[in-house]
Motif scaffolding. Structure first.
Motif, PDB file in Angstrom:
ATOM      1  N   ARG A   1      -7.346  -2.238   2.892  1.00  0.00           N
ATOM      2  CA  ARG A   1      -7.403  -3.580   3.492  1.00  0.00           C
ATOM      3  C   ARG A   1      -7.139  -4.684   2.476  1.00  0.00           C
ATOM      4  NH1 ARG A   1      -6.909  -0.002   5.976  1.00  0.00           N
ATOM      5  NH2 ARG A   1      -8.369   0.997   7.401  1.00  0.00           N
ATOM      6  N   GLY A   2      -6.685  -4.309   1.292  1.00  0.00           N
ATOM      7  CA  GLY A   2      -6.387  -5.317   0.278  1.00  0.00           C
ATOM      8  C   GLY A   2      -4.915  -5.660   0.204  1.00  0.00           C
ATOM      9  N   HIS A   3      -4.116  -5.064   1.082  1.00  0.00           N
ATOM     10  CA  HIS A   3      -2.676  -5.326   1.060  1.00  0.00           C
ATOM     11  C   HIS A   3      -2.112  -5.309   2.469  1.00  0.00           C
ATOM     12  CE1 HIS A   3      -2.863  -0.913   1.226  1.00  0.00           C
ATOM     13  NE2 HIS A   3      -1.677  -0.969   1.807  1.00  0.00           N
ATOM     14  N   ALA A   4      -1.081  -6.095   2.674  1.00  0.00           N
ATOM     15  CA  ALA A   4      -0.226  -5.979   3.852  1.00  0.00           C
ATOM     16  C   ALA A   4       0.997  -5.171   3.429  1.00  0.00           C
ATOM     17  CB  ALA A   4       0.177  -7.348   4.375  1.00  0.00           C
TER      18      ALA A   4
ATOM     19  N   LEU B   1       1.006  -8.081  -1.158  1.00  0.00           N
ATOM     20  CA  LEU B   1       2.063  -7.620  -0.256  1.00  0.00           C
ATOM     21  C   LEU B   1       2.751  -6.427  -0.898  1.00  0.00           C
ATOM     22  CD1 LEU B   1       3.626  -8.161   2.406  1.00  0.00           C
ATOM     23  CD2 LEU B   1       5.299  -9.405   1.031  1.00  0.00           C
ATOM     24  N   ALA B   2       2.621  -5.256  -0.300  1.00  0.00           N
ATOM     25  CA  ALA B   2       3.246  -4.026  -0.788  1.00  0.00           C
ATOM     26  C   ALA B   2       4.529  -3.792  -0.004  1.00  0.00           C
ATOM     27  CB  ALA B   2       2.300  -2.846  -0.616  1.00  0.00           C
ATOM     28  N   VAL B   3       5.637  -3.571  -0.715  1.00  0.00           N
ATOM     29  CA  VAL B   3       6.946  -3.468  -0.075  1.00  0.00           C
ATOM     30  C   VAL B   3       7.546  -2.090  -0.353  1.00  0.00           C
ATOM     31  CG1 VAL B   3       9.203  -4.528   0.220  1.00  0.00           C
ATOM     32  CG2 VAL B   3       7.256  -5.934  -0.456  1.00  0.00           C
TER      33      VAL B   3
ATOM     34  N   SER C   1      -4.161   2.451   5.202  1.00  0.00           N
ATOM     35  CA  SER C   1      -5.005   1.610   4.347  1.00  0.00           C
ATOM     36  C   SER C   1      -4.640   0.122   4.435  1.00  0.00           C
ATOM     37  CB  SER C   1      -4.900   2.068   2.886  1.00  0.00           C
ATOM     38  OG  SER C   1      -3.573   1.890   2.407  1.00  0.00           O
ATOM     39  N   ALA C   2      -3.519  -0.196   5.088  1.00  0.00           N
ATOM     40  CA  ALA C   2      -3.019  -1.575   5.078  1.00  0.00           C
ATOM     41  C   ALA C   2      -3.830  -2.489   5.983  1.00  0.00           C
ATOM     42  CB  ALA C   2      -1.551  -1.609   5.494  1.00  0.00           C
TER      43      ALA C   2
END
Length: 354
Positions: A186-189, A218-220, A257-258
């Motif tokens: 929950r620490g990243h989109a 933001l993880a890409v 996890s997102a």
């Protein structure tokens, strides 16, 4: 008998090849139970993974590769069998004794996303297939309408198969990718995409800002160039994590996890990442464009691609409201029950000769 064009087994895995692989896997299972007529899989030299389709009598044939194999070797190998082509292209010589799944009308609608050689080849080939009487299928009502408009067809005569997404649950989640990139639950989109113009990744600087204000990342996945995600001249954002290509097991871990999936594309023939995300219980924020509203229905939080700042507002809303995130996750799980590969394969069979 129905023959399947196995050229996709020599190509990299994008959305089109994913569709072809999963659809063929589902057809293989239906053949095994007698729920589908006999089929065979014809692939070019160098194809890998034929063992995944034991009920389709897979075989390698011909001496060429790529487009030459498809146009010259494949129709000879198919003979009088009806040919099923799952990846946008098909041999002109097979005429009306075949069906081809065209996934979108992007070469007409978003030409800036393709090289001139690619779009001219696709445009010419698809027009020739229609002229020769090939049966045209697609993956959404949106795509069927756009294809019909450009190729001079009646949209009602284009069969729509839809797609699935449960393949993302096939492998156990590989959570090592989180630690490797400093990500926390929950620490990243999450964003999935490439730098193609219609993917609209440049709009993400609004999401990056909203996340950064809340200490989020933001993880890409799937993109290498971080410059795509920021405004011209702006320095790299400290809360941006370009991941490059990821495996299905890693992608499942990222979805699960997102905080949410952010899907900013302004043109999609279907939109597979939101469906994968919903299968994993990941809330979805998406651009109200292309086929995505048709696919996601009311199970996504929408923003206007013409107003990029609305993406930042949507991200802020979801980041601050755990109840909204939970409601979207539940709505997504319910929505995707209609998007499985078995159901898609059964729909496809309805458009083929028996």
């Amino acid at each position: 008998m129905i023959a399947i064009n196995g050229r996709f087994l020599t190509q990299g895995l994008t959305g089109v090849q994913r569709y072809a692989r999963e659809m063929t896997r589902a057809l293989d299972a239906l053949v095994a139970t007698g729920a589908a007529p006999p089929m065979r899989l014809i692939a070019p030299p160098g194809a890998e993974g034929l063992e995944a389709f034991p009920n389709l009598a897979p075989s390698l044939t011909g001496t060429r590769g790529g487009q030459l194999w498809e146009q010259l070797d494949l129709p000879r190998a198919a003979g009088g069998d009806f040919l099923l082509n799952l990846g946008n292209t098909a041999p002109v010589a097979q005429g009306r004794n075949q069906a081809v799944v065209i996934h979108d009308a992007g070469v007409f609608d978003t030409p800036e996303s393709y090289s001139w050689k690619f779009r001219n080849w696709y445009r010419g080939l698809q027009r020739m297939l229609v002229f020769r009487g090939a049966r045209i299928l697609s993956v959404s009502e949106f795509s069927a309408g756009r294809i019909a408009a450009h190729l001079g067809l009646d949209a009602a005569r284009i069969g729509v198969t839809l797609e699935g997404g449960e393949h993302i649950l096939r492998e156990a989640a590989d959570a090592a990718i989180l630690e490797r990139h400093g990500l926390t639950p929950r620490g990243h989109a999450l964003v999935i995409g490439t730098g193609a113009a219609h993917k609209n990744l440049a709009a993400l600087h609004h999401a990056i800002g909203a996340l950064g204000e809340r200490g989020l990342t933001l993880a890409v996945a799937g993109a290498q160039d971080a410059a795509v995600f920021r405004q011209a001249g702006a320095p790299p954002a400290p809360n941006l994590r370009p991941l490059g290509r990821v495996s299905d097991a890693e992608l499942r871990a990222l979805y699960e996890s997102a905080l949410c999936l952010v899907f900013p594309s302004r043109y999609e023939g279907f939109g597979l990442p939101p469906v994968e995300a919903m299968w994993c219980g990941c809330p979805v924020i998406a651009s109200r464009a292309g086929a995505v509203p048709e696919v996601c229905g009311e199970a996504a939080l929408w923003f206007d691609p013409a107003l990029p700042e609305s993406l930042g507002e949507a991200v802020a809303l979801l980041a601050d409201d755990a109840g909204q995130r939970g409601a979207l996750a539940e709505a997504g799980r319910a929505r995707v029950q209609q998007f499985s590969w078995e159901q898609a394969a059964q729909r496809l069979l309805g458009f083929l000769p028996r």
